[in-house]
Design an enzyme around this catalytic site. Structure first.
Site, PDB file in Angstrom:
ATOM      1  N   ILE A  54       5.083  21.485   8.847  1.00 32.68           N
ATOM      2  CA  ILE A  54       6.045  21.356   7.660  1.00 32.68           C
ATOM      3  C   ILE A  54       7.063  20.082   7.772  1.00 32.68           C
ATOM      4  O   ILE A  54       7.450  20.201   8.735  1.00 32.68           O
ATOM      5  CB  ILE A  54       6.717  22.895   7.585  1.00 32.68           C
ATOM      6  CG1 ILE A  54       5.784  23.848   7.553  1.00 32.68           C
ATOM      7  CG2 ILE A  54       7.730  22.808   6.415  1.00 32.68           C
ATOM      8  CD1 ILE A  54       6.415  25.409   7.626  1.00 32.68           C
ATOM      9  N   LYS A  66       9.156  16.346  10.828  1.00 32.09           N
ATOM     10  CA  LYS A  66       7.891  17.023  10.451  1.00 32.09           C
ATOM     11  C   LYS A  66       7.845  18.115  11.928  1.00 32.09           C
ATOM     12  O   LYS A  66       7.634  17.726  13.016  1.00 32.09           O
ATOM     13  CB  LYS A  66       6.607  16.100  10.718  1.00 32.09           C
ATOM     14  CG  LYS A  66       5.376  16.699  10.674  1.00 32.09           C
ATOM     15  CD  LYS A  66       4.187  15.540  10.610  1.00 32.09           C
ATOM     16  CE  LYS A  66       2.778  16.316  10.346  1.00 32.09           C
ATOM     17  NZ  LYS A  66       1.664  15.266  10.435  1.00 32.09           N
ATOM     18  N   ASP A 108      -7.499   9.924   7.143  1.00 29.79           N
ATOM     19  CA  ASP A 108      -7.067  10.921   6.234  1.00 29.79           C
ATOM     20  C   ASP A 108      -6.419  10.336   4.970  1.00 29.79           C
ATOM     21  O   ASP A 108      -5.398  10.639   4.868  1.00 29.79           O
ATOM     22  CB  ASP A 108      -6.293  11.942   6.831  1.00 29.79           C
ATOM     23  CG  ASP A 108      -5.942  13.357   6.038  1.00 29.79           C
ATOM     24  OD1 ASP A 108      -7.114  13.508   4.894  1.00 29.79           O
ATOM     25  OD2 ASP A 108      -5.078  13.820   6.188  1.00 29.79           O
ATOM     26  N   GLY A 146       7.385  18.938   2.107  1.00 29.60           N
ATOM     27  CA  GLY A 146       5.873  19.005   2.262  1.00 29.60           C
ATOM     28  C   GLY A 146       5.211  20.005   3.225  1.00 29.60           C
ATOM     29  O   GLY A 146       6.035  20.232   4.120  1.00 29.60           O
ATOM     30  N   GLY A 188       1.673  21.154   5.131  1.00 29.31           N
ATOM     31  CA  GLY A 188      -0.142  21.150   5.476  1.00 29.31           C
ATOM     32  C   GLY A 188      -0.380  21.948   6.474  1.00 29.31           C
ATOM     33  O   GLY A 188       0.567  23.086   6.814  1.00 29.31           O
ATOM     34  N   GLY A 189      -1.620  21.784   6.542  1.00 30.40           N
ATOM     35  CA  GLY A 189      -2.373  22.820   7.578  1.00 30.40           C
ATOM     36  C   GLY A 189      -1.640  22.724   9.012  1.00 30.40           C
ATOM     37  O   GLY A 189      -1.997  23.648   9.727  1.00 30.40           O
TER      38      GLY A 189
END
EC number: 2.7.11.1
Length: 472
Positions: free
Chosen positions: A167, A182, A280, A161, A163-164
């Site tokens: 990773i 993460k 979110d 995965g 995201g902004g």
């Protein structure tokens, strides 16, 4: 000294010199001042060198108790203990290749932690030691070397995965535990803030529908979070990915996912004090295990909301299409914002459509507007994802759509609480099971009656043949 000598000295000192025509007494003053400055400079160098000689010991001692800085917004929810250690936490961040250097300072009044001497083992920045007990009283403090070994050097093949702000890598620890690591990347300080929020929000949370945070790593410029590995992907992949003409997500499975998400969010909203607003909620943040149980993840944007506050004003963040309109316009955030996002997610699960899809015809771009139009025109059955193998009954579908539409009510005060949503969904689930049981029972009775009639017919024919044979 006589008056004559004083006058003579004054005359001599007042004579101009060859140095820019300055008087002698001025030159002497400059020389004396320079000597004083040089002496002070040498003294400061001496003191600095002595401090540097003592600094490695101090750094090593402080490294043993260094923990990630705690956000002022997210306070540790623990009962008061007899010995509390006020933690003025400051992580010394060095420059590491391919990583952005950033730091965060907090005052001692902004964060407090509790720990005993036995809770914290010695820490080596080189990563030679194994994971140690966290100073926060939960989880593990993993070393960078251990997490790099678990993820094969943070290689691209293990990326699951992105995201902004970070990773996510798949990894296996030395004891065989599968984890998701993460690695937060700096984005104007947001990574540091996200790290602190996630650590404090879900560090102590234990719920079957919330992803579990096992520990973290703070080393140099690295900020890493270590989670339980959920090995069946996320909801977005199963709804919008290439799964063939028939989705493995049946109606029953989808309803179970919706109910699981609702229970996880209800725990955040109503089971904790202060309550947690996720901020979110979206399909990619809902992880699924092999039994299709939903687990809410990614708390990097979460906010705490105390019982004395009805909302918190903050910078608008989230994902386009899921953000509540009142939050997007005013920045005023509370749990009703999560409920709006949850309603959008229900619609996405039922229809298989994205919240906003510009590839669709005009009038179908916005999922909420399109769904309201279809329901208003009595075309509810047409909104169901065509990949669902067995569509639900009309009554079951309408009840779930009603829940979704109530969640996205433009008036935030009219949106139901998550606990109420669970009651509605459980009633719907019970109704759907009863309908299916009734249908199965009805079909079973019909088959039994048919079998009885057939058996009776065969028996009658057999008796008739037997009677005819006797007459002969």
């Amino acid at each position: 000294m006589s008056v004559y000598d004083a006058a003579f000295l004054n005359t001599e000192l007042s004579k101009p010199t060859s140095i820019f025509g300055l008087r002698l007494w001025v030159v002497i003053g400059i020389l004396l001042g320079s000597l004083i400055v040089i002496a002070l400079f040498l003294l400061s160098l001496c003191l600095t060198s002595r401090r540097k000689n003592r600094k490695p010991r101090a750094d090593f001692a402080s490294a043993a108790i260094a923990t990630p800085p705690i956000s002022k917004e997210i306070k540790e929810i623990v009962p008061a203990q007899n010995q509390s250690v006020p933690a003025e936490i400051q992580v010394d961040i060095g420059k590491i290749e391919h990583r952005v250097v950033f730091s965060d300072r907090v005052s001692s009044g902004e964060s407090r932690g509790t720990a005993s001497a036995s809770e914290t083992a010695s820490y080596s920045g080189s990563g030679n030691c194994g994971p140690e007990v966290s100073h926060l009283g939960w989880g593990r403090w993993y070393t960078l070397r251990e997490l790099e070994a678990a993820t094969n050097g943070l290689c691209e093949e293990n990326v699951i995965g992105e995201g902004g702000y970070g990773i996510v890598y798949r990894g296996i620890l030395t004891d065989g535990t599968k984890v998701a690591v993460k690695n937060l990347l700096n984005n104007r300080g947001q990574a540091e803030k996200e790290f602190k929020v996630e650590v404090e929000v879900i560090g102590r949370v234990r719920h079957k529908n919330l992803v579990r945070l096992l520990g973290y790593c703070v080393e140099g410029a690295y900020r890493m979070l270590v989670y339980d590995f959920v090995d069946n992907g996320n909801l977005e992949q199963w709804i919008h990915g290439d799964v063939g003409d028939v989705s493995p997500l049946t109606w029953d499975i989808r309803m179970n996912i919706i109910l699981g998400m609702a229970k996880g969010l209800a725990y955040l909203h109503e089971g904790l004090e202060p309550k947690v607003v996720h901020r979110d909620i979206k399909s990619s943040n809902i992880l699924l295990d092999r039994q299709w149980n939903a687990k809410v993840s990614d708390f990097g944007l979460a906010k705490l909301l105390g019982s004395e506050s009805s909302y918190v004003t903050t910078r608008v963040m989230g994902t386009f299409g899921y953000v509540a309109p009142e939050y997007a316009c005013t920045g005023m955030l509370n749990e009703k914002s999560d409920i709006y996002s949850f309603g959008i997610l229900i619609m996405e699960i039922i229809t298989g459509r994205n919240p906003v899809d510009y590839s669709r015809p005009q009038g179908e771009t916005n999922l909420v507007d399109w769904l309201k139009s279809m329901v208003g025109n009595r075309r509810s059955e047409e909104v169901v994802d065509p990949k669902i193998p067995e569509p639900p009954s009309s009554k079951a579908l309408k009840r779930v759509l009603l829940v979704a539409l109530r969640c996205v009510d433009p008036d935030a005060n009219k949106r139901p609480k998550m606990g109420h949503i669970i009651h509605m969904l459980e009633a719907e689930d019970l109704l759907y099971r009863d309908e299916r049981r009734t249908t199965r029972d009805h079909g079973s009775r019909e088959r039994q009656e048919t079998a009885v009639v057939a058996a009776g017919s065969e028996s009658g024919e057999s008796g008739s043949r037997h009677h005819q044979q006797k007459q002969r």
